[in-house]
Scaffold this motif. Structure first.
Motif, PDB file in Angstrom:
ATOM      1  N   GLY A 191      44.883  41.864  27.308  1.00 12.09           N
ATOM      2  CA  GLY A 191      43.204  41.941  27.396  1.00 12.09           C
ATOM      3  C   GLY A 191      42.867  40.499  27.865  1.00 12.09           C
ATOM      4  O   GLY A 191      41.831  40.527  28.310  1.00 12.09           O
ATOM      5  N   GLN A 192      43.772  39.410  27.830  1.00 12.45           N
ATOM      6  CA  GLN A 192      43.196  38.256  28.447  1.00 12.45           C
ATOM      7  C   GLN A 192      43.487  38.165  29.836  1.00 12.45           C
ATOM      8  O   GLN A 192      42.678  37.499  30.777  1.00 12.45           O
ATOM      9  N   ILE A 193      44.613  38.713  30.457  1.00 11.95           N
ATOM     10  CA  ILE A 193      45.107  38.365  31.818  1.00 11.95           C
ATOM     11  C   ILE A 193      45.023  39.714  32.551  1.00 11.95           C
ATOM     12  O   ILE A 193      45.351  39.759  33.720  1.00 11.95           O
ATOM     13  N   GLY A 194      44.692  40.800  32.056  1.00 13.28           N
ATOM     14  CA  GLY A 194      45.017  42.261  32.539  1.00 13.28           C
ATOM     15  C   GLY A 194      44.648  42.433  33.952  1.00 13.28           C
ATOM     16  O   GLY A 194      45.141  43.207  34.740  1.00 13.28           O
ATOM     17  N   SER A 195      43.353  41.925  34.198  1.00 17.92           N
ATOM     18  CA  SER A 195      42.830  42.151  35.515  1.00 17.92           C
ATOM     19  C   SER A 195      43.360  41.620  36.657  1.00 17.92           C
ATOM     20  O   SER A 195      43.369  42.193  37.757  1.00 17.92           O
ATOM     21  N   ASP A 196      44.397  40.435  36.411  1.00 17.81           N
ATOM     22  CA  ASP A 196      44.916  39.732  37.307  1.00 17.81           C
ATOM     23  C   ASP A 196      46.577  40.167  37.449  1.00 17.81           C
ATOM     24  O   ASP A 196      46.948  40.116  38.641  1.00 17.81           O
ATOM     25  N   LEU A 197      47.030  40.201  36.346  1.00 13.98           N
ATOM     26  CA  LEU A 197      48.551  40.370  36.382  1.00 13.98           C
ATOM     27  C   LEU A 197      48.809  41.370  35.295  1.00 13.98           C
ATOM     28  O   LEU A 197      48.118  41.717  34.253  1.00 13.98           O
TER      29      LEU A 197
END
Lengths: 150, 150
Positions: free
Chosen positions: B30-36
């Motif tokens: 949820g914190q980093i999901g759009s990038d990695l």
DNA sequence: ATGAATAGTTAAACAATTGAACTATTAAAT
DNA sequence: ATTTAATAGTTCAATTGTTTAACTATTCAT
């Protein structure tokens, strides 16, 4: 908890949890790998514990979308390990249970894993294991509550 | 460790470790999901820690086949997050390092995860966390040794 | 009675994984 | 020195698990 320690704790926790998960997973897979994937094994294990459940319940417990459960359930069903029965009162609901074949296979997995763990667990004191699992379960509960609060 | 307790411990451990892994994973995502993806994040994290590594080393650490690493590395490379440089002395070897873009993205992930953990970690005593991670690392070492003995 | 919510499935797309076959390079054996 | 082994890494095909969006069927709410 001192601010400066969080970075180190996060580093240690992420590194060790990932490593243990992969290595324990590989070990378990070495025992049961010809019959089941680890996720399939986890699913049978949960169903064995609760007796009967639904896809929605599994999706909630495993924290994935329901369509991911459909895929796993479908594969277990194709292997003849689980049964699907519609609820007569609420016909949207499908109850999932282990077949005899599913129970047998699960028992075999259980035995092999039991033997595996038996050889590893002797390195720990009774108290250390209990403390470890207690904290782990506390962490789990915190994560569950955190998710509910969102 | 009493024989009769192993079954319960295995049940508790497998249930809680799987649940925590999925829920913590979902939280991190949820914190980093759009990038990695989480695995990509773990890979960057490891590379950030050690500075330089090889595919074989990653395969060993993550306990997967080298071809699995090739795929992850390829995706990170396509995003411009890592560099591949051949060893001039032993031209079979390819060294992997983070690019500036890779370091920047990792830093951002680190910050977000730091904030996330900051909000959760207050529920534990300093001592409890240390004990927990120590036992976890001990378990990890036991699994590593067990694998070496095979 | 109609509109909203729920349980589950399907389909397309992607990431991670394995295993086998492969290239290129280096090390070892005799 | 030449041949044989081993090593580092890639490629390819297949499988599994996953998400998202669209869908069917059913039940609930008001």
């Amino acid at each position: 908890m001192a601010e400066t320690n969080i970075k180190d704790l996060v580093d240690r926790y992420i590194a060790v949890s990932q490593s243990v998960e992969k290595k324990a997973g590989a070990l378990v897979k070495g025992q049961i790998g010809s019959d089941l994937t680890n996720d399939q094994h986890f699913t049978l294990r949960y169903m064995n514990q609760v007796g009967t459940c639904t896809s929605s319940e599994l999706a909630e417990v495993f924290d994935v979308q329901k369509s991911a459960i459909t895929a796993i359930i479908q594969r277990l069903w194709e292997k003849g390990l689980i049964e699907r029965t519609r609820d007569e009162k609420d016909r949207r609901v499908v109850y999932l249970t282990l077949t005899e074949k599913g129970k047998d296979l699960y028992s075999q997995c259980e035995k092999r894993i039991h033997n595996l763990v038996e050889g590893l667990i002797t390195k720990f004191e009774h108290h250390e294991i209990n403390q470890f699992i207690n904290t782990f379960e506390k962490l789990n509960q915190i994560l569950i509550n955190y998710k509910l609060e969102e």
